[in-house]
Design an enzyme around this catalytic site. Structure first.
Site, PDB file in Angstrom:
ATOM      1  N   ASN A  23      41.283  14.281  -7.567  1.00 49.99           N
ATOM      2  CA  ASN A  23      40.621  13.510  -6.516  1.00 49.99           C
ATOM      3  C   ASN A  23      41.820  12.786  -5.759  1.00 49.99           C
ATOM      4  OD1 ASN A  23      38.260  13.633  -7.733  1.00 49.99           O
ATOM      5  ND2 ASN A  23      38.606  11.952  -9.036  1.00 49.99           N
ATOM      6  N   HIS A  48      27.338   6.368 -10.560  1.00 50.46           N
ATOM      7  CA  HIS A  48      28.462   6.575 -11.372  1.00 50.46           C
ATOM      8  C   HIS A  48      28.453   5.753 -12.418  1.00 50.46           C
ATOM      9  CE1 HIS A  48      32.534   6.394 -12.336  1.00 50.46           C
ATOM     10  NE2 HIS A  48      32.754   7.621 -11.892  1.00 50.46           N
ATOM     11  N   GLU A  81      26.291   4.741  -3.561  1.00 53.83           N
ATOM     12  CA  GLU A  81      27.323   5.125  -3.265  1.00 53.83           C
ATOM     13  C   GLU A  81      27.435   6.040  -1.982  1.00 53.83           C
ATOM     14  OE1 GLU A  81      29.069   7.523  -6.800  1.00 53.83           O
ATOM     15  OE2 GLU A  81      27.633   6.610  -7.717  1.00 53.83           O
ATOM     16  N   SER A 104      30.157  12.116  -5.816  1.00 54.56           N
ATOM     17  CA  SER A 104      31.266  12.862  -6.393  1.00 54.56           C
ATOM     18  C   SER A 104      30.952  14.222  -7.040  1.00 54.56           C
ATOM     19  CB  SER A 104      32.205  11.963  -7.098  1.00 54.56           C
ATOM     20  OG  SER A 104      32.017  11.764  -8.336  1.00 54.56           O
ATOM     21  N   ASP A 153      29.545   1.782  -2.804  1.00 53.23           N
ATOM     22  CA  ASP A 153      30.906   2.154  -3.373  1.00 53.23           C
ATOM     23  C   ASP A 153      31.311   3.522  -2.870  1.00 53.23           C
ATOM     24  OD1 ASP A 153      32.832   3.319  -5.052  1.00 53.23           O
ATOM     25  OD2 ASP A 153      31.435   3.750  -6.714  1.00 53.23           O
ATOM     26  N   HIS A 177      34.872   7.864  -2.944  1.00 50.00           N
ATOM     27  CA  HIS A 177      35.382   9.191  -2.500  1.00 50.00           C
ATOM     28  C   HIS A 177      35.225   9.432  -0.997  1.00 50.00           C
ATOM     29  CE1 HIS A 177      35.244  10.803  -6.721  1.00 50.00           C
ATOM     30  NE2 HIS A 177      34.711   9.717  -6.988  1.00 50.00           N
ATOM     31  N   LYS A 228      41.831   7.823  -5.224  1.00 48.18           N
ATOM     32  CA  LYS A 228      41.381   8.835  -4.988  1.00 48.18           C
ATOM     33  C   LYS A 228      42.335   9.175  -3.671  1.00 48.18           C
ATOM     34  CE  LYS A 228      37.919   8.813  -7.562  1.00 48.18           C
ATOM     35  NZ  LYS A 228      37.486   7.836  -8.697  1.00 48.18           N
TER      36      LYS A 228
END
Lengths: 80, 464
Positions: free
Chosen positions: B50, B135, B182, B186, B211, B214, B245
């Site tokens: 990541n 997640h 998110e 991911s 969130d 990524h 990440k």
């Protein structure tokens, strides 16, 4: 509206499926209809809200089809 | 033997089965890290990181991390309440400013940041709305909150559904609501429609928490993530990010209004009862932020690489699902095939991609997750595409005619470059290993010529 058709509509709404009437009463909600455990929880809270019942967690694993959900709802409605 | 030991038996038997088939993809011991890693005597192109911008290996991060460690040592000896450095505060100010928020709290990990916010703010008078593909760190925060507040209402929407969001907010049990999504997901590599979600949240007076672990540092015109890309960065009420990440370090952070952050810093148990992030990491994150803010060439390269790789996958006929960014899943569906594919890539082609199977993804949605980074070279990706093509055909995932339009000369150059990189990465042992492989191939070829029999074994053993 009949109980099973209400549940079909709920599933179609939550899982965003186009034709509620085409949901088979014994189709598996996860394996056949693409729901997952999170969306099943959403279905449970809809059922609880709509029918003013409280479904204990021990019932969750059995509620895998429209018919199974309807059976649980009937049982808890009768007990209420 | 206690019940503790008994509890492990069935699960570890499954793990052992995978290990016996050489298909267990975890805990491979890397001797270095980056787009190319040494494992044992072999050298592998790594698509599981990541570290999207490749900054963990950047000289500036390493130098400043060392300087921070030299100044403060390897630990601050306590939690943030008693062990906050001037550098923590400086980083928090920088992050808040970067994202246009009033304040920021730096946590020791991104996981703790999410668990901390959710368990601090949610209570029995709240309805929280989650995406069904949230997640684990979001779900764990919810479990914690629900455990403490059984009356907390937890509702789910189908992945990225604005319609679902409207329906759930409209039928929420409680007046106080929080929507948690998110930015870039991911596993599927797709993005939340934050612009539409912001509008619905406003309509129902529900704060929005995003969130964007990524997306921050990798997406948007200046790298400020999916919020910036969708034009609603200023409308996110609580923005959570990570250093693990694109920042090439470790740690997490939450940006929001000052009062929310002040409250969080005294109420979030994952903040209060956990060790303060070491200054070496704080400095690395600060150095990364300097680069992300000033030098957009890193995420432009990431974009270019992702576009190149995705185009190659498309040309070969692989299904990349909903992926829109640098997370490029290769959807295979079948679980066994996915695990086999991953093992062939590793053992046969020297490429590491992580197989994702049930329960990490729904049944029938097994895939290889492939993270392209800015640090991958064209040769790394070109070679990997050829390997994917070869194994894809062998496993009948692709038709026998599947091919990229790459010229033979280009293929040969990529192959030479990857072998050279491998030798540079893993040294003489790798060269000997490769020669051994070539020897086996020559042996098979000779045997075939002498006996008139077809070569034994799959081509996967011979690389591409």
């Amino acid at each position: 509206m009949e109980l099973t058709s209400t549940i079909q509509s709920m599933i179609a709404e939550i899982g965003e499926l186009d034709h509620p009437e085409k949901i088979g009463l014994d189709q598996h909600l996860i394996e056949d209809l693409g729901l997952d455990s999170m969306l099943l929880l959403e279905l449970l809270s809809s059922l609880e809200q709509t029918y003013s019942i409280s479904i204990p967690e021990t019932e969750y694993p059995n509620m895998t089809t429209v018919n199974a959900c309807a059976e649980v709802v009937r049982r808890y409605q009768a007990a209420a | 033997m206690s019940w503790l030991h008994d509890k492990t038996t069935d699960f570890l038997a499954l793990v052992q089965q995978a290990k016996d088939k050489q298909a267990f993809p975890f805990f491979r011991q890397f001797e270095n890290i980056g787009p190319r890693v040494k494992v044992g005597r072999g050298s592998y192109i790594n698509f599981t990181s990541n570290d999207y911008l490749g900054l963990s290996q950047h000289p500036s991060l390493i130098r400043r991390s060392i300087a921070g460690t030299a100044r403060f040592g390897t630990s601050l000896g306590s939690s943030r309440l008693q062990a906050t450095s001037v550098r923590h505060e400086a980083l928090e100010r920088r992050l808040a400013q970067w994202l246009g928020q009033e304040a920021c709290a730096v946590f020791t990990t991104g996981y703790q940041a999410l668990v901390g916010v959710l368990s601090s703010f949610l209570d029995g008078e709240t309805t929280v709305v989650l995406d069904n593909l949230s997640h684990a760190s979001i779900l764990d925060g919810i479990f914690l909150a629900k455990g403490n507040h059984p009356e907390l209402e937890v509702r789910f929407i189908k992945h990225n559904s604005v319609r679902g969001l409207r329906r759930v907010l409209g039928s929420a049990k409680h007046k106080k609501k929080l929507v948690v999504v998110e930015g870039l997901y991911s596993v599927d590599g797709d993005m939340a429609p934050l612009d539409e979600m912001v509008a619905v949240c406003r309509e129902f007076d529900a704060p929005l928490m995003v969130d964007d672990a990524h997306g921050l540092g990798t997406l948007g015109p200046t790298g400020r993530g999916v919020g910036e890309l969708k034009g609603v960065l200023g409308d996110i009420d609580i923005l959570v990010g990570t250093f693990s990440k694109s920042f090439g370090a470790v740690g997490g952070f939450v940006c929001a209004d000052r009062v929310l952050i002040d409250y969080l810093k005294l109420q979030a148990r994952s903040f209060v009862y956990s060790a303060s992030l070491p200054v070496g990491q704080v400095e690395a994150a600060m150095a990364a932020l300097d680069i992300i803010e000033r030098d957009h060439s890193y995420f432009r390269r990431l974009e270019d690489n992702a576009a190149f790789f995705r185009a190659g996958l498309r040309e070969l006929g692989f299904d990349s699902g909903q992926g829109q960014a640098h997370v490029t899943p290769i959807m295979l569906g079948d679980e066994e095939k996915t695990l086999t594919f991953g093992a062939y890539l590793f053992h046969g082609a020297g490429v590491i991609m992580l197989p994702f199977v049930y329960p990490a993804v729904p049944k029938g949605a097994a895939r290889l997750r492939c993270n392209v980074t800015a640090a991958h070279s064209r040769a790394d990706m070109g070679y990997a595409l050829e390997a994917l093509a070869k194994i894809g055909k062998m496993l009948e995932v692709l038709p026998p005619t599947a091919s990229t339009s790459t010229s033979d000369l280009q293929r040969a150059l990529w192959l030479a470059r990857t072998k050279l990189d491998g030798a540079r990465n893993a040294g003489l042992g790798y060269v000997a290993h490769e020669l051994g492989q070539a020897g086996q191939w020559v042996g098979r070829w000779a045997k075939e010529r002498l006996d008139g029999a077809p070569p034994a074994g799959g081509d996967a053993e011979g690389g591409v």
